[in-house]
Design a protein around this motif. Structure first.
Motif, PDB file in Angstrom:
ATOM      1  N   THR A  64       0.846  -1.189   0.000  1.00  0.00           N
ATOM      2  CA  THR A  64       0.000   0.000   0.000  1.00  0.00           C
ATOM      3  C   THR A  64       0.887   1.247   0.000  1.00  0.00           C
ATOM      4  N   ILE A  66       0.234   4.503   2.082  1.00  0.00           N
ATOM      5  CA  ILE A  66      -0.815   5.029   2.964  1.00  0.00           C
ATOM      6  C   ILE A  66      -1.121   6.510   2.805  1.00  0.00           C
ATOM      7  N   THR A  69      -4.252   7.850   0.896  1.00  0.00           N
ATOM      8  CA  THR A  69      -5.579   7.947   1.510  1.00  0.00           C
ATOM      9  C   THR A  69      -6.175   9.336   1.287  1.00  0.00           C
ATOM     10  N   SER A 104      -1.339   9.660   7.096  1.00  0.00           N
ATOM     11  CA  SER A 104      -0.868   8.378   7.604  1.00  0.00           C
ATOM     12  C   SER A 104      -1.637   7.979   8.861  1.00  0.00           C
ATOM     13  N   ALA A 107      -4.990   6.792   7.718  1.00  0.00           N
ATOM     14  CA  ALA A 107      -4.875   5.477   7.092  1.00  0.00           C
ATOM     15  C   ALA A 107      -4.668   4.383   8.145  1.00  0.00           C
ATOM     16  N   ILE A 108      -3.847   4.672   9.135  1.00  0.00           N
ATOM     17  CA  ILE A 108      -3.592   3.682  10.182  1.00  0.00           C
ATOM     18  C   ILE A 108      -4.872   3.438  10.988  1.00  0.00           C
ATOM     19  N   MET A 111      -7.011   1.208   8.970  1.00  0.00           N
ATOM     20  CA  MET A 111      -6.504  -0.169   8.985  1.00  0.00           C
ATOM     21  C   MET A 111      -6.790  -0.860  10.308  1.00  0.00           C
ATOM     22  N   ASP A 121       4.726  -0.713   2.990  1.00  0.00           N
ATOM     23  CA  ASP A 121       4.448   0.548   2.304  1.00  0.00           C
ATOM     24  C   ASP A 121       5.655   0.991   1.487  1.00  0.00           C
ATOM     25  N   GLY A 301      -2.799   1.399  -2.850  1.00  0.00           N
ATOM     26  CA  GLY A 301      -3.186   2.682  -2.277  1.00  0.00           C
ATOM     27  C   GLY A 301      -4.686   2.918  -2.404  1.00  0.00           C
ATOM     28  N   THR A 308      -9.006   0.461   2.642  1.00  0.00           N
ATOM     29  CA  THR A 308      -7.979  -0.524   3.010  1.00  0.00           C
ATOM     30  C   THR A 308      -8.599  -1.695   3.781  1.00  0.00           C
TER      31      THR A 308
END
Lengths: 422, 422
Positions: A64, A66, A69, A104, A107-108, A111, A121, A301, A308
């Motif tokens: 990915t 991230i 996003t 990030s 995105a985290i 996830m 990544d 991505g 994701t």
């Protein structure tokens, strides 16, 4: 003993006992201390009743980018070149370290909320990405993507960033963060650049990520240029000598390519949704598996997915190849789940990850199975693969720490992130 | 005015204004009274703040067999004949009216929770299904599936059940329930049976559902038997004279078949996940759309999916054909959403359904967009199609009545259903 889960249905992903009922899972520090059907004697600091829940290893997303996003839904349904030149590249030109840091974190959060506990990544502004990974507690293999000819290699900013990333973050927090090397792709690099980047991987024992044979055009242009496929060209250049490759996409690889990847102990990051959405095609995954290639799963991505949620990839993986091959036995549910856990961990060079097993890293997720779409439950693994989605995850643990639980993020100020990005 | 939604992002599916921001939607009785950006003058009985939410038409699932929810995960990853003869048929043999009633409630709960407000069904124990639909408040086109030779047609129990269903439920509750006719498939019926069932549809103005060219074998066997495809054979038999067909699957139909369906004003119920999972193939949908066929979306039964989350079908629909055709513009997000709403409503013979528009049936859903995987939102329709899933639905309304809201079912005792089926 820190945490004891009881009354759990557990998908162990362990060859011998892939599934347990009414089981206990105990966590001490970073590790799984016990899994089984007898109650351990020690008193835990916290006891969690997992009745009606399913515990399984955290999902590993092996490919990915991230920060992309930020580009969710920015551009869909258009030609790859239009997508890149009119939307993605101009948007990337405007990125800043601060925006990447925020993206990030978002995105985290996404996830963790949908059960991914480790990801691989490749991008730029890697310091901002690494900082977000560090503070969030998620596990990751991070890399600075390298492009170019390789002339004046040592003077390239990207190469400095790769080395800085390695110096500052490789094996951070007992290996929670690992640094990979990354060649962007054959068509965006030249031989010298690739050889030097692979050398860095070799010297430091790093996984080498490369976008490979994603599109037919890229694959065929390489054959025209060198007389061989990207994978065969990489092999010829010696990139894989003493280096473990993680090749993303591989939609158009040949049987010979598969043998190279297998012989090098390499892995393929299969991104079924991204490959369909960008019209890249369908990777010949059943053939890869037959050849013994380590097939893993990934979202790519968010700009080409557009989320994701690895449960979407797992279901698509387990069904798409049945339909394409005309064989309903092509990829079974357990194999699909293994690709998303154990195989992914192996691709990251993490041999003690991806199972609920004594001594393994305590990366686990808990799914709420008391929901209409998960009832009845004739077969837990089937329901996880074909019926569940990422929103069924109610607890996500990485290295023994609960990072997400019942809608709450323990390490990310999600309201701040949302207010700055929504 | 009963309910007023304010501060909403609204996907109207109306040609002129497919998307509104900061909008109001007013509901009176069964109907939408107003949609627009000015606040209506009347005072509503209830006002709902839809800030951060998206309102769109309820989803229409045009092909399912809701009692098969009982068989979720009962059997996967095996050959169709094994699946049918060793698992599904034996399980169906043990069905009772009570079990079907319960399974129907569970299925309806799952559908309401994931945004489906209307569905088309064909099965047996139809009285139990209809009773569950009646009490739940969901909208449906129900049918008793007919198989057989057609000799002694009038003495067949299934035919009596079809007629009873029609008598007792057709146009119930102002048309919330409609009854369709249903021929199971070409390979499970003979000409006489089909002609008589179509005649019943013709006499009563009913939609005619038929499983058509689902598998290559079925399609080719028919050509061998009659010298023509199933669709062409149905046309030859005159089934579609004055009857609107809704043909499920159509994985293997020809261009000529598409022309027949279009000329008859018929529809195709495209079931992408079921077709992949059972290895039936990929229906030639872009060609159908080019020919002007009304393409709709469906989950098929849960035994071959394994859920009824139409958001999964929408995303797969919008991506699968891009990948198969190698054309990233093959099916755009808005087209995918139209297939799942407007087109589905048309296939059910419901001309005032599928839009958020004054005078239309108030079948609407609300999605919570304040979630990590839906941020940022550069394009609301893109996020609905490519990023959302059924669990993002927080409110489901059918005919002006809220049937599901924030985890609560208003007409189904979900705990009772779960306790009896889990």
């Amino acid at each position: 003993m820190d945490i004891l889960f009881k009354n759990a249905r557990v998908i162990t992903m362990d060859e011998a006992t892939s599934y347990l009922e009414n089981a206990y899972v105990a966590v001490s520090g970073r590790k799984i201390e016990y899994v089984g059907t007898c109650r351990p004697e020690k008193t835990p600091k916290r006891e969690i009743d997992a009745r009606g829940k399913v515990i399984m290893p955290g999902i590993v997303n092996t490919h990915t980018h991230i920060p992309m996003t930020l580009f969710r839904g920015l551009s869909d349904d258009c030609e790859l070149q239009v997508w890149l030149t009119q939307y993605i590249w101009p948007a990337e030109d405007k990125l800043t370290s601060d925006r990447v840091r925020l993206a990030s974190e978002l995105a985290i959060a996404e996830m963790l909320r949908s059960g991914t506990t480790s990801f691989s990544d490749s991008y730029f502004f890697v310091d901002a990405i690494a900082d977000a990974v560090k503070s969030s507690g998620i596990r990751a293999n991070l890399s600075r993507s390298i492009v170019g000819s390789g002339e004046e290699y040592e003077e390239m900013a990207s190469v400095s960033e790769m080395k800085e990333l390695y110096k500052n973050y490789h094996m951070f927090d007992d290996g929670r963060i690992k640094v990979d090397a990354s060649i962007h792709a054959e068509y965006t690099s030249e031989t010298e650049c690739r050889i030097k980047t692979a050398a860095f991987a070799r010297e430091n024992g790093l996984v080498l990520q490369i976008h490979t044979s994603e599109t037919k055009k890229e694959h065929n242009d390489c054959i025209e240029k060198y007389g061989r496929t990207p994978t065969a060209q990489f092999e010829k250049e010696g990139l894989f000598d003493g280096v473990t490759p993680l090749l993303a996409h591989c939609c158009h690889i040949t049987e010979d390519d598969m043998e190279i990847i297998r012989n090098r102990g390499g892995s393929v990051a299969h991104c079924p949704y991204s490959n369909l959405k960008l019209a890249s095609g369908v990777a010949p995954v059943p053939a890869m598996m037959k050849k013994g290639v380590n097939v893993t799963l990934a979202t790519d991505g968010v700009a080409s997915n557009n989320n994701t949620d690895m449960f979407e990839e797992i279901k698509l993986f387990a069904t798409l190849h049945k339909g394409i091959c005309g064989d309903p036995t092509a990829i079974g549910a357990l194999k699909a789940l293994r690709a998303a856990t154990l195989n992914g961990a192996a691709a990251q060079g993490r041999s003690n990850l991806g199972r609920i097993k004594k001594g393994f890293e305590a990366d686990m997720i808990m799914l709420d199975f008391d929901r209409p779409h998960l009832i009845p439950c004739h077969n837990t693994i089937s329901n996880v693969v074909y019926s569940a989605n990422g929103s069924d995850v109610v607890m996500t643990m990485v290295g023994g720490k609960i990072l997400y639980e019942d809608g709450e993020f323990k390490t990310i100020d999600i309201e701040r992130v949302k207010s700055l990005l929504a």
